[in-house]
Design a protein around this motif. Structure first.
Motif, PDB file in Angstrom:
ATOM      1  N   ARG A  38       0.831  -1.188   0.000  1.00 44.99           N
ATOM      2  CA  ARG A  38       0.000   0.000   0.000  1.00 44.99           C
ATOM      3  C   ARG A  38       0.874   1.249   0.000  1.00 44.99           C
ATOM      4  O   ARG A  38       2.014   1.228   0.440  1.00 44.99           O
ATOM      5  N   GLN A  39       0.281   2.320  -0.510  1.00 47.70           N
ATOM      6  CA  GLN A  39       0.977   3.597  -0.542  1.00 47.70           C
ATOM      7  C   GLN A  39      -0.003   4.708  -0.196  1.00 47.70           C
ATOM      8  O   GLN A  39      -0.990   4.907  -0.911  1.00 47.70           O
ATOM      9  N   ALA A  40       0.294   5.388   0.890  1.00 43.75           N
ATOM     10  CA  ALA A  40      -0.508   6.526   1.314  1.00 43.75           C
ATOM     11  C   ALA A  40       0.074   7.802   0.712  1.00 43.75           C
ATOM     12  O   ALA A  40       1.251   7.842   0.367  1.00 43.75           O
ATOM     13  N   LYS A  43       3.762   9.211   1.242  1.00 46.12           N
ATOM     14  CA  LYS A  43       4.555   8.179   1.914  1.00 46.12           C
ATOM     15  C   LYS A  43       5.070   7.169   0.900  1.00 46.12           C
ATOM     16  O   LYS A  43       4.553   7.056  -0.205  1.00 46.12           O
ATOM     17  N   ARG A  45       5.796   3.395  -0.589  1.00 40.72           N
ATOM     18  CA  ARG A  45       5.058   2.146  -0.629  1.00 40.72           C
ATOM     19  C   ARG A  45       5.546   1.229   0.490  1.00 40.72           C
ATOM     20  O   ARG A  45       6.741   1.147   0.759  1.00 40.72           O
ATOM     21  N   GLU A  89      -5.473   5.237   9.555  1.00 37.97           N
ATOM     22  CA  GLU A  89      -4.077   5.064   9.110  1.00 37.97           C
ATOM     23  C   GLU A  89      -3.947   4.010   8.011  1.00 37.97           C
ATOM     24  O   GLU A  89      -2.891   3.896   7.388  1.00 37.97           O
ATOM     25  N   ASP A  90      -4.990   3.231   7.785  1.00 35.93           N
ATOM     26  CA  ASP A  90      -4.973   2.228   6.708  1.00 35.93           C
ATOM     27  C   ASP A  90      -5.322   2.841   5.352  1.00 35.93           C
ATOM     28  O   ASP A  90      -5.260   2.149   4.329  1.00 35.93           O
ATOM     29  N   THR A  91      -5.708   4.100   5.338  1.00 28.81           N
ATOM     30  CA  THR A  91      -6.053   4.761   4.084  1.00 28.81           C
ATOM     31  C   THR A  91      -4.851   4.803   3.147  1.00 28.81           C
ATOM     32  O   THR A  91      -3.771   5.266   3.515  1.00 28.81           O
ATOM     33  N   ALA A  92      -5.047   4.271   1.940  1.00 26.55           N
ATOM     34  CA  ALA A  92      -3.950   4.181   0.973  1.00 26.55           C
ATOM     35  C   ALA A  92      -4.486   3.571  -0.320  1.00 26.55           C
ATOM     36  O   ALA A  92      -5.612   3.070  -0.362  1.00 26.55           O
ATOM     37  N   TYR A  94      -4.018   0.390  -2.464  1.00 28.34           N
ATOM     38  CA  TYR A  94      -3.545  -0.967  -2.220  1.00 28.34           C
ATOM     39  C   TYR A  94      -3.259  -1.657  -3.548  1.00 28.34           C
ATOM     40  O   TYR A  94      -4.090  -1.623  -4.463  1.00 28.34           O
ATOM     41  N   GLN A 117      -8.208   2.084  -4.333  1.00 26.87           N
ATOM     42  CA  GLN A 117      -8.186   3.044  -3.226  1.00 26.87           C
ATOM     43  C   GLN A 117      -9.006   2.527  -2.053  1.00 26.87           C
ATOM     44  O   GLN A 117     -10.155   2.091  -2.221  1.00 26.87           O
ATOM     45  N   THR A 119     -10.220   4.060   1.624  1.00 29.06           N
ATOM     46  CA  THR A 119     -10.293   5.255   2.452  1.00 29.06           C
ATOM     47  C   THR A 119     -11.086   4.927   3.713  1.00 29.06           C
ATOM     48  O   THR A 119     -12.220   4.440   3.625  1.00 29.06           O
TER      49      THR A 119
END
Length: 122
Positions: A38-40, A43, A45, A89-92, A94, A117, A119
């Motif tokens: 995942r990549q927010a 940030k 990956r 914090e899991d928002t990213a 995937y 995505q 969210t």
């Protein structure tokens, strides 16, 4: 054409669940390890989870252990990531990916999907 296509992302409230799917085509899926990354925004990956070709071995990032479960159905050429107790914090975005051997490093993975995505609202 070798392809991985993710689906199942969306918007969910904190504490909720989502199941991501990764449909593979153009490769012998059962011969490949599969991973989720995942990549927010802003940030790098990061590794989330991985599963060996036989489903016997799995690996998880510490941040998702006990909340996420990776699985696969080789007969359907599909992998899954069940995500429970989701946190903001899991928002990213995937991504699923396939590798010739199980690992947590992104550079091991040779085939990547386009991403989906996720969210999580607070």
């Amino acid at each position: 054409q070798v392809q991985l296509v993710e689906s199942g992302g969306g918007l969910v409230q904190a504490g909720g669940s989502l199941r991501l799917s990764c449909a593979a085509s153009g490769l012998t899926f059962s011969n490949w390890a599969m991973g989720w990354f995942r990549q927010a925004p802003g940030k790098e990956r990061e590794f989330v989870a991985a599963i060996g070709w036989s489903s016997y071995i799995t690996r998880y990032a510490d941040s998702v252990k006990g909340r996420f479960t990776i699985s696969r159905d080789n007969a359907k050429n599909t992998g899954y990531l069940q995500m429970n107790s989701l946190e903001p914090e899991d928002t990213a975005v995937y991504y699923c990916a396939a590798a010739p051997t199980l690992g947590i490093r992104g550079d091991l993975y040779k085939v990547w999907g386009q991403g989906t995505q996720v969210t999580v609202s607070s």
